[in-house]
Design an enzyme around this catalytic site. Structure first.
Site, PDB file in Angstrom:
ATOM      1  N   HIS A   1       1.543   3.776   2.359  1.00  0.00           N
ATOM      2  CA  HIS A   1       1.732   4.884   2.893  1.00  0.00           C
ATOM      3  C   HIS A   1       3.882   4.943   2.652  1.00  0.00           C
ATOM      4  CE1 HIS A   1      -1.844   4.538   5.809  1.00  0.00           C
ATOM      5  NE2 HIS A   1      -2.143   4.422   5.206  1.00  0.00           N
TER       6      HIS A   1
ATOM      7  N   HIS B   1      -7.762  -1.204   5.675  1.00  0.00           N
ATOM      8  CA  HIS B   1      -6.531  -0.560   5.901  1.00  0.00           C
ATOM      9  C   HIS B   1      -6.854   1.455   5.537  1.00  0.00           C
ATOM     10  CE1 HIS B   1      -2.975   1.241   8.018  1.00  0.00           C
ATOM     11  NE2 HIS B   1      -2.430   1.086   6.546  1.00  0.00           N
TER      12      HIS B   1
ATOM     13  N   ASP C   1       0.193  -4.179   6.185  1.00  0.00           N
ATOM     14  CA  ASP C   1      -0.880  -3.371   7.103  1.00  0.00           C
ATOM     15  C   ASP C   1      -1.780  -3.685   7.509  1.00  0.00           C
ATOM     16  OD1 ASP C   1       1.288  -2.661   7.843  1.00  0.00           O
ATOM     17  OD2 ASP C   1       0.848   0.850   7.500  1.00  0.00           O
TER      18      ASP C   1
ATOM     19  N   ASP D   1       6.039   4.750   5.040  1.00  0.00           N
ATOM     20  CA  ASP D   1       6.936   4.403   6.097  1.00  0.00           C
ATOM     21  C   ASP D   1       6.966   2.564   4.855  1.00  0.00           C
ATOM     22  OD1 ASP D   1       3.366   3.650   6.688  1.00  0.00           O
ATOM     23  OD2 ASP D   1       4.798   2.054   8.325  1.00  0.00           O
ATOM     24  N   HIS D   2       6.332   2.245   3.873  1.00  0.00           N
ATOM     25  CA  HIS D   2       6.351   1.519   2.955  1.00  0.00           C
ATOM     26  C   HIS D   2       6.637   2.058   2.441  1.00  0.00           C
ATOM     27  CE1 HIS D   2       3.607  -1.566   5.935  1.00  0.00           C
ATOM     28  NE2 HIS D   2       3.637   0.050   6.564  1.00  0.00           N
TER      29      HIS D   2
ATOM     30  N   HIS E   1       4.626  -4.609  10.387  1.00  0.00           N
ATOM     31  CA  HIS E   1       4.929  -4.280  11.726  1.00  0.00           C
ATOM     32  C   HIS E   1       4.736  -4.858  13.062  1.00  0.00           C
ATOM     33  CE1 HIS E   1       4.734   0.411  10.231  1.00  0.00           C
ATOM     34  NE2 HIS E   1       3.919  -0.162   9.682  1.00  0.00           N
TER      35      HIS E   1
ATOM     36  N   HIS F   1       0.926  -1.330  -0.181  1.00  0.00           N
ATOM     37  CA  HIS F   1      -0.055   0.014   0.045  1.00  0.00           C
ATOM     38  C   HIS F   1       0.869   1.123   0.130  1.00  0.00           C
ATOM     39  CE1 HIS F   1       0.394  -0.607   4.220  1.00  0.00           C
ATOM     40  NE2 HIS F   1       0.288   0.639   4.505  1.00  0.00           N
TER      41      HIS F   1
HETATM   42 ZN   LIG Z   1      -0.360   1.154   6.379  1.00  0.00          ZN
END
Ligand SMILES: [Zn+2]
Length: 254
Positions: free
Chosen positions: A56, A113, A130, A58-59, A169, A54
């Site tokens: 985001h 998510h 996530d 942080d990915h 995570h 996805h």
């Molecule tokens: Zn995420």
């Protein structure tokens, strides 16, 4: 096939998936470039592909840096994230196949998510980003409780019990503390906590069977889970999606 979990900042995991026969590799959700590059070098493989679950940051944060270091990298994301992942160059839909050397994986569309979240399923290995965590699930940033519930129950739960779950995570210890509050009568939760302590806090990968035993979000039909949802909501819940929605609400502030 070999899978190497790589710990990154922000408690993220990314994963290197290696095709042993061709020595080609893919990375799932590269939060940071340098530990990925170190793993690629250490294993003597050719990085050909980035698999995004996805959009985001942080990915996907360090994809650009990987592209500078590895030419012709395929960067794959869900077609709905085309405008949100500018580094992507290949787009997939539910059921599409992705290839790493001689390995084939299947895309599973799992909104909740985010509206465009996907999982990647290689043999009996599932990369959940996530969507599904160890003993938990992702927050509902864009999807409805019904969407997330259906992603978990209709798309992921039917897979084989021995499926290994590689999540995005490391939240498992806190998720299990929440699970104990929801289901104090479930002895499997403490057993799982003890196991994680023995593994120095690392809980990836888990298995679908373990998630079914200890993850409250996959246990909405259990009497104790439903009773928790009704107590915290202060009224009867009518269906499993409402149980799920109440659990997610409670976990947000846990
Ligand atoms: Zn995420």
């Amino acid at each position: 096939m070999k899978i190497i979990p790589i710990s990154c900042s922000f408690d993220n995991y990314c994963y290197l998936i290696i095709c042993l026969s061709s020595k080609k590799a893919a990375v799932v959700d590269p939060t940071e470039a340098y530990p990925v590059m170190a793993a690629v070098e250490e294993n003597g493989v050719q990085l050909t592909t980035v698999l995004c679950t996805h959009h985001h940051q942080d990915h996907i944060g360090d994809i650009g840096e990987l592209q500078q270091n590895y030419v012709d990298l395929d960067v794959i994301c869900y077609h709905g994230d085309k405008d949100r992942i500018s580094t992507a160059n290949k787009y997939v839909k539910d059921g599409d196949l992705v290839e790493i050397g001689d390995l084939q994986g299947r895309v599973i569309f799992t909104p909740g998510h985010t509206s465009s979240s996907i999982c990647y399923h290689f043999q009996n290995h599932l990369f959940t980003g996530d969507t599904l965590f160890g003993a938990g699930c992702g927050r509902l940033f864009e999807g409805t409780p019904e969407q997330m519930y259906n992603s978990l129950v209709e798309k992921i739960e039917p897979l084989a019990d021995e499926t290994k779950i590689y999540f995005g995570h490391e939240y498992t210890v806190k998720n299990l503390a929440f699970a104990q509050q929801v289901e104090p009568g479930n002895a499997n939760i403490q057993k799982r906590l003890d196991l994680i302590k023995r593994n120095n806090g690392v809980s990836t990968p888990s298995t679908l069977e373990l998630e079914k035993e200890t993850n409250p979000f996959l246990r909405c039909s259990e009497d104790e889970v439903k009773a928790f949802a009704e107590r915290s909501r202060g009224e009867a819940v009518n269906d499993l999606v409402e149980v799920f929605a109440e659990l997610r609400r409670q976990r947000n502030t846990f």
